[in-house]
Motif scaffolding. Structure first.
Motif, PDB file in Angstrom:
ATOM      1  N   ASN A  30       0.834  -1.207   0.000  1.00  0.00           N
ATOM      2  CA  ASN A  30       0.000   0.000   0.000  1.00  0.00           C
ATOM      3  C   ASN A  30       0.866   1.254   0.000  1.00  0.00           C
ATOM      4  OD1 ASN A  30      -2.475  -1.354   0.001  1.00  0.00           O
ATOM      5  ND2 ASN A  30      -2.559  -1.459   2.232  1.00  0.00           N
ATOM      6  N   TYR A  31       1.959   1.203   0.745  1.00  0.00           N
ATOM      7  CA  TYR A  31       2.867   2.351   0.824  1.00  0.00           C
ATOM      8  C   TYR A  31       3.496   2.629  -0.537  1.00  0.00           C
ATOM      9  CZ  TYR A  31       6.852   5.185   2.339  1.00  0.00           C
ATOM     10  OH  TYR A  31       7.788   6.181   2.478  1.00  0.00           O
ATOM     11  N   SER A  32       3.937   1.578  -1.218  1.00  0.00           N
ATOM     12  CA  SER A  32       4.547   1.759  -2.544  1.00  0.00           C
ATOM     13  C   SER A  32       3.500   2.135  -3.581  1.00  0.00           C
ATOM     14  CB  SER A  32       5.277   0.476  -2.973  1.00  0.00           C
ATOM     15  OG  SER A  32       4.373  -0.603  -3.131  1.00  0.00           O
ATOM     16  N   LEU A  33       2.250   1.742  -3.360  1.00  0.00           N
ATOM     17  CA  LEU A  33       1.161   2.098  -4.281  1.00  0.00           C
ATOM     18  C   LEU A  33       0.697   3.544  -4.059  1.00  0.00           C
ATOM     19  CD1 LEU A  33      -0.736   0.979  -6.510  1.00  0.00           C
ATOM     20  CD2 LEU A  33      -2.305   0.301  -4.677  1.00  0.00           C
ATOM     21  N   GLY A  34       0.843   4.027  -2.828  1.00  0.00           N
ATOM     22  CA  GLY A  34       0.435   5.387  -2.518  1.00  0.00           C
ATOM     23  C   GLY A  34      -0.998   5.511  -2.042  1.00  0.00           C
ATOM     24  N   THR A  35      -1.706   4.389  -1.954  1.00  0.00           N
ATOM     25  CA  THR A  35      -3.080   4.389  -1.482  1.00  0.00           C
ATOM     26  C   THR A  35      -3.407   2.982  -0.998  1.00  0.00           C
ATOM     27  OG1 THR A  35      -5.379   4.911  -2.071  1.00  0.00           O
ATOM     28  CG2 THR A  35      -4.060   3.800  -3.746  1.00  0.00           C
ATOM     29  N   ASP A  36      -4.515   2.828  -0.283  1.00  0.00           N
ATOM     30  CA  ASP A  36      -4.915   1.506   0.192  1.00  0.00           C
ATOM     31  C   ASP A  36      -5.479   0.704  -0.969  1.00  0.00           C
ATOM     32  OD1 ASP A  36      -4.139   2.225   2.696  1.00  0.00           O
ATOM     33  OD2 ASP A  36      -6.147   2.689   3.417  1.00  0.00           O
TER      34      ASP A  36
END
Length: 437
Positions: free
Chosen positions: A428-434
């Protein structure tokens, strides 16, 4: 004797810790309740959020016109109207300004207004509006990092609570066996060596629980800081939401997620906004080549061949030497630098996303290796081993070997669930969103 003293000391410490916890206020929260409080009460988020209206204030300031400048000058102190004399005045005198007031009084006044040319004010406003957007993304970036830290701390605390409950249950069972064995030793039915071996296993579990308590207190400290809770509160998390639905990760398109990451990652958007800010700043510095104009309006009483003189004028710098060449060159190179950094950040985002996805898949693969009913099978076997050990159907060594294997396997399963939780949050952190809201 040393073993007995150590056991008594450990039991006393456990009792003291339990009594201390009872004396403190305890708050029980679910993960969802904790996150709601975190978003509302975290002091770092509050401080960073204030920087958004702070940036908006700079945009408002950039929209304001320069103030006009007003000047009063040449007010004479003494007068002489009968000819040239030591005071330096010559003339027939000045009429009063009003009534008898202001007779022979000289005065001048002027007002000036700076007019910015080449759209400088608008270009400055445009630049500050980008800075305003950057302040919002800085907040999102802080939120993204704190969410990762916060959720991992939640998972760590839940894991430690589960582990403590696991060992606490085994401690209660083994203590009952120790009492029974002690009675059998007194009757001479069981060798004392077996009883000592059982107490040693009990002591090892007590030490493990003490170590877990230390880690629990450390995690509680971190979470209370993130949740803005009083330091003397005992924080306990409910058991909900520790296990994830593994099936939700199936049929995900990594290329679509890569595009989503570029849309969602605040650190990447900050690089893009940095590039936009540099472009706006470059345009602003180029506009500085055009000199500004200062408009003037003046009034002079008695300082000219006219008693009352009204005049207009303007001031403008002549761009002979300084045409803002250095600042323009500086802004130009800053723009090229931000373009390269934006490209680099896009590649970094893609690589981080792929790595976090691969790590998550490895954790899920290990989870899928564990049979769905394996934990229940372990619990059933433990109950059977305890029963057979009480009835002397199995020996001490077999029982303790299984107990060790049981605890090790349960810890591995718990650790795998914790790993999936953390790898999901890293994704989620690397995606920037949940990924799943």
């Amino acid at each position: 004797m040393d073993i007995k003293k150590y056991i008594l000391t450990s039991l006393f410490l456990l009792f003291f810790a339990h009594s201390y916890c009872l004396a403190q206020d305890t708050i029980r929260l679910s993960r969802q309740e904790s996150e709601i409080r975190f978003l509302a009460e975290n002091l770092l988020l509050m401080a960073e959020q204030l920087k958004i209206p702070q940036a908006e204030a700079l945009t408002m300031q950039a929209k304001l016109w320069p103030n006009p400048s007003f000047e009063i000058d040449e007010i004479n102190i003494g007068t002489s109207v009968n000819g040239l004399n030591g005071t330096g005045y010559f003339g027939e005198g000045l009429p009063p300004i009003s009534g008898n007031f202001g007779k022979n009084q000289q005065i001048s006044a002027s007002i000036e207004q700076l007019i910015q040319t080449a759209g400088k004010r608008k270009k400055l406003v445009d630049r500050e509006q980008v800075h305003e957007s950057m302040a919002a993304e800085y907040f999102q970036e802080l939120l993204r990092g704190l969410k990762l830290e916060f959720r991992n701390s939640l998972s760590d605390l839940q894991y430690l609570q589960f582990s403590k409950n696991l060992y606490q249950t085994q401690l209660e069972s083994i203590r009952l066996l120790s009492i029974a064995y002690n009675n059998q030793v007194s009757l001479g039915n069981v060798p004392q060596g077996e009883y000592i071996r059982l107490k040693a296993a009990e002591l090892e579990i007590v030490k493990t629980i003490n170590d877990l308590n230390v880690e629990i207190h450390s995690e509680q400290k971190d979470l209370k800081l993130l949740l803005n809770l009083p330091s003397d509160i005992v924080l306990v998390l409910t058991d909900h939401d520790f296990d994830l639905e593994i099936n939700q990760f199936e049929n995900l398109n990594l290329s679509d997620l890569s595009a989503k990451a570029l849309e969602s990652r605040p650190d990447y958007k900050l690089k893009v906004l940095g590039q936009e800010y540099a472009r706006k700043n470059y345009l602003y510095e180029r506009a500085q080549r055009v000199p500004d104009i200062t408009l003037k309006a003046g009034y002079d009483r008695g300082g000219n061949f006219l008693y009352n003189f009204f005049g207009l004028g303007l001031t403008i710098d002549l761009p002979v030497f300084n045409r803002n060449q250095g600042a323009i060159r500086h802004a130009e190179y800053a723009l090229k630098t931000t373009e390269l950094l934006s490209q680099y950040k896009a590649q970094e985002v893609s690589n981080e996303l792929i790595l976090s996805w691969q790590n998550l898949q490895k954790s899920i693969e290990l989870y899928n290796e564990i049979e769905p009913d394996y934990e229940q099978t372990l619990d059933d076997l433990l109950e059977s081993y305890v029963y057979n050990f009480k009835n002397r159907d199995i020996g001490m060594l077999a029982f303790l070997d299984f107990m060790e294997a049981y605890l090790e396997n349960k810890t591995i399963i718990l650790g795998n669930k914790l790993d999936i939780q953390k790898k999901t949050e890293e994704f989620n952190y690397s995606l920037g969103t949940d990924l799943f809201n």
